[in-house]
Design an enzyme around this catalytic site. Sequence first.
Site, short mmCIF file in Angstrom:
data_model
loop_
_atom_site.label_atom_id
_atom_site.label_comp_id
_atom_site.label_asym_id
_atom_site.label_seq_id
_atom_site.Cartn_x
_atom_site.Cartn_y
_atom_site.Cartn_z
N HIS A 121 3.02 23.41 -13.68
CA HIS A 121 4.38 22.91 -13.85
C HIS A 121 4.41 21.40 -14.07
CE1 HIS A 121 5.77 26.86 -12.84
NE2 HIS A 121 5.06 26.83 -11.71
N LYS A 142 -6.31 10.13 2.48
CA LYS A 142 -7.60 9.56 2.89
C LYS A 142 -8.25 8.83 1.72
CE LYS A 142 -8.00 10.09 6.99
NZ LYS A 142 -6.59 10.05 6.98
N TRP A 145 0.77 -7.86 11.02
CA TRP A 145 0.99 -6.98 9.87
C TRP A 145 2.36 -7.40 9.35
CZ3 TRP A 145 4.47 -3.21 8.19
CH2 TRP A 145 4.02 -2.39 7.15
N CYS A 188 0.81 -4.92 14.28
CA CYS A 188 0.71 -6.20 14.95
C CYS A 188 0.04 -5.99 16.32
CB CYS A 188 2.04 -6.91 15.17
SG CYS A 188 2.83 -7.38 13.64
N ASN A 196 6.04 -8.24 18.17
CA ASN A 196 5.70 -7.06 17.38
C ASN A 196 6.99 -6.26 17.27
OD1 ASN A 196 4.72 -4.63 16.38
ND2 ASN A 196 3.80 -4.01 18.33
N GLY A 197 7.41 -5.96 16.04
CA GLY A 197 8.64 -5.19 15.88
C GLY A 197 9.54 -5.80 14.83
N GLU A 232 -3.31 15.59 2.63
CA GLU A 232 -4.00 14.70 3.57
C GLU A 232 -5.24 14.10 2.91
OE1 GLU A 232 -3.93 12.98 6.06
OE2 GLU A 232 -5.98 12.78 6.78
N ARG A 247 -4.53 -3.04 14.30
CA ARG A 247 -3.06 -2.96 14.31
C ARG A 247 -2.40 -3.86 13.27
NH1 ARG A 247 -0.91 -0.54 18.71
NH2 ARG A 247 1.04 -1.62 18.31
N LYS A 288 -2.81 0.65 11.91
CA LYS A 288 -3.04 1.93 12.58
C LYS A 288 -1.78 2.48 13.23
CE LYS A 288 -6.02 4.87 14.82
NZ LYS A 288 -6.14 5.86 13.74
N GLU A 300 -6.26 5.49 0.76
CA GLU A 300 -6.33 4.34 1.67
C GLU A 300 -7.74 3.79 1.81
OE1 GLU A 300 -4.76 5.33 5.60
OE2 GLU A 300 -5.79 7.23 5.61
C1 G6P Z 1 -0.47 5.15 10.27
C2 G6P Z 1 -1.96 5.46 10.30
C3 G6P Z 1 -2.20 6.93 10.05
C4 G6P Z 1 -1.41 7.77 11.05
C5 G6P Z 1 0.07 7.41 11.04
C6 G6P Z 1 0.80 8.07 12.19
O1 G6P Z 1 0.03 5.31 8.99
O2 G6P Z 1 -2.62 4.69 9.31
O3 G6P Z 1 -3.59 7.21 10.19
O4 G6P Z 1 -1.56 9.11 10.72
O5 G6P Z 1 0.23 6.00 11.20
O6 G6P Z 1 0.30 7.55 13.40
P1 G6P Z 1 0.29 8.34 14.76
O7 G6P Z 1 -0.28 7.37 15.75
O8 G6P Z 1 1.72 8.70 15.06
O9 G6P Z 1 -0.55 9.54 14.60
#
Ligand code: G6P
Length: 603
Positions: free
Chosen positions: A504, A485, A85, A2, A111-112, A481, A28, A598, A488
């Site tokens: 396994h 990527k 969001w 948000c 926000n929250g 990781e 956000r 984000k 998403e």
């Molecule tokens: C969200 C973002 C990720 C990020 C994660 C942790 O899920 O989409 O890209 O890695 O938050 O965020 P931070 O700001 O703590 O790295």
Amino acid sequence: MCGIFAYHGPKKNAPEMVIEGLKRLEYRGYDSWGVAYKKGGEIHVHKEVGKIGDFDSKNLNFGSSNISLGEVEDQYEISMGHSRWATHGKVTEENAHPHFTEDKNIVIVHNGIFANYLEVKKELEAKGSKFESDTDTEVIAHLINDYCKKHSFEEAVDKTCKRIEGRYAILVMKKDRSCIIAARKGSPLIIGVGKEENEFFIASDIPAFLPYTNQVNYLDDNQLVQIDKTGIKFFDMETNKEIEKRTIEIDWTIEEAEKGDFAHFMIKEITEQKSTLTRAINQDTNIIEEVAEAIKNAENTYFVGCGTAGKVGMVGEYLFANIAKKHVNFCFGSEFSNYKHFLNDKTLMVCISQSGETADTLEAIEIAKERGVTIVAIVNVETSTMARISDMVIPIKAGPEKAVASTKATTSQLAILTLLAYACDGGINKGKQLLINTAAQINDMLNPRYEEYILKIAEKIMHVESMYIIGRGSNYPIALEAAIKLQELSYIHAEGFAGGELKHGPLALISEGTPVISLVPNDENTKEMISNTIEIKSRGGYIIGISPENHEVFDYWISVPDTHESSPIVNIIPIQILAYQLAVLRKNDPDKPRNLAKSVTVK
Ligand code: G6P
């Protein structure tokens, strides 16, 4: 999670400025958006479902009130907005912020999470309140209005904040008051101090007001701020006393926070890795040595992060085992409370975060602090909550990262952990040299030809249903990781596995043509990785190898430099490019993947 943006000042186009600010904060949250504007003794609201994207503020419609923008009425204009969001309630216009009370007296953006909102909602319903949305936010507006019956506006906001269980950042306006009140606990709010008299911005993140100012005041937890024609006042809600705040100058530039000639922030940020890695390495080594010493002396060290930053922490576990021969624990922020019985004043917690505002990591810090743990933050946003509540801070210096999917912050965090592992082993200069060489090789690798070469494989696999990524050692978390990527960005099912685990179970998923990305650096795992890759190929898998060598088993080879212990850094970059290209080819928005945000400031 948000985005919040507000303006108080002499400019006569406050709602337009809010719209532009929200556009800069859209990473956000982008389920819906809305703006509130105080004019003519009334508050007017415009809300819409979907992304604010290219919305032209000329199309702002504040309904029957038919107010015209730009008309000089009050000495100062006030407007605030929100991009959502969704947490409580579906993505609808009713659930979009700002939220009014029925009598249009109070309007709020939030926000929250208001954890105990249902109990308060019932109480207010019994007193006659009618709710239009399913949100917890609307309950906050009604609660403030209820307190306003017996208390001043300021007191009503303060009393309401004290009833909210959970994390929040709120901005509130009242029909008969030319002021804006903001308060926070756990979710970010930053004040931008404008150049004009009594000009202030309030935002969830700095880039929102960077075109206007780089002078900021940070609001800390349990603090409230009031802005009106007399200026700005800060209060501590615990002591109910007015407090002074220092104005800080931020060294981010607007160019860093804008897309420039790039089609998307994500590809801009991938490309910036030509220089960000060098910035991460070439900083004060004293703090690296200091943290390395703390890790050496701690009885127990936990690396903690979420999402991509969590995967970086997991790589750290391997780097410390291999380079420093030191055991450290890794844990996702959301799982950390399970370890609470092992924490004491000899424990060290190293938190990894781009934003420094991720709720799960912040909560893990709270749990650790209660038990006397020393906290280190490896963060990009140096002025974030995490940085401010930690005992030691290592800034990664990557500059603003706006695409939801983290790229440049990831490689900078990996570089810092590599450096720390070498420093812990007494060889910081060796680590630095390795990383300087790695940065130079990344500079050579990132060029349009490399991107075109990866585009060919993106075009080949863009319609597949599933893909898999395998790695061993420090490249196993990189396989995880890589899967994040690819998920998403492409919305294709992707999963990462440890090379040795295939037999396994996951081997059953491989059929003719299933793409499998195999991470094969030159290290002690090379032979086993090749064997695992052959096992997949024998079952029909289509092998995309990421390696310094073109091994025979590969159907498609993506070359990366041979960077020894820093192979996780170079191996993730072609996957970032591939994920970006898949998003573009499949017409997904690479900067704003669906359902994500984000900065995740809710648990
Ligand atoms: C969200 C973002 C990720 C990020 C994660 C942790 O899920 O989409 O890209 O890695 O938050 O965020 P931070 O700001 O703590 O790295």
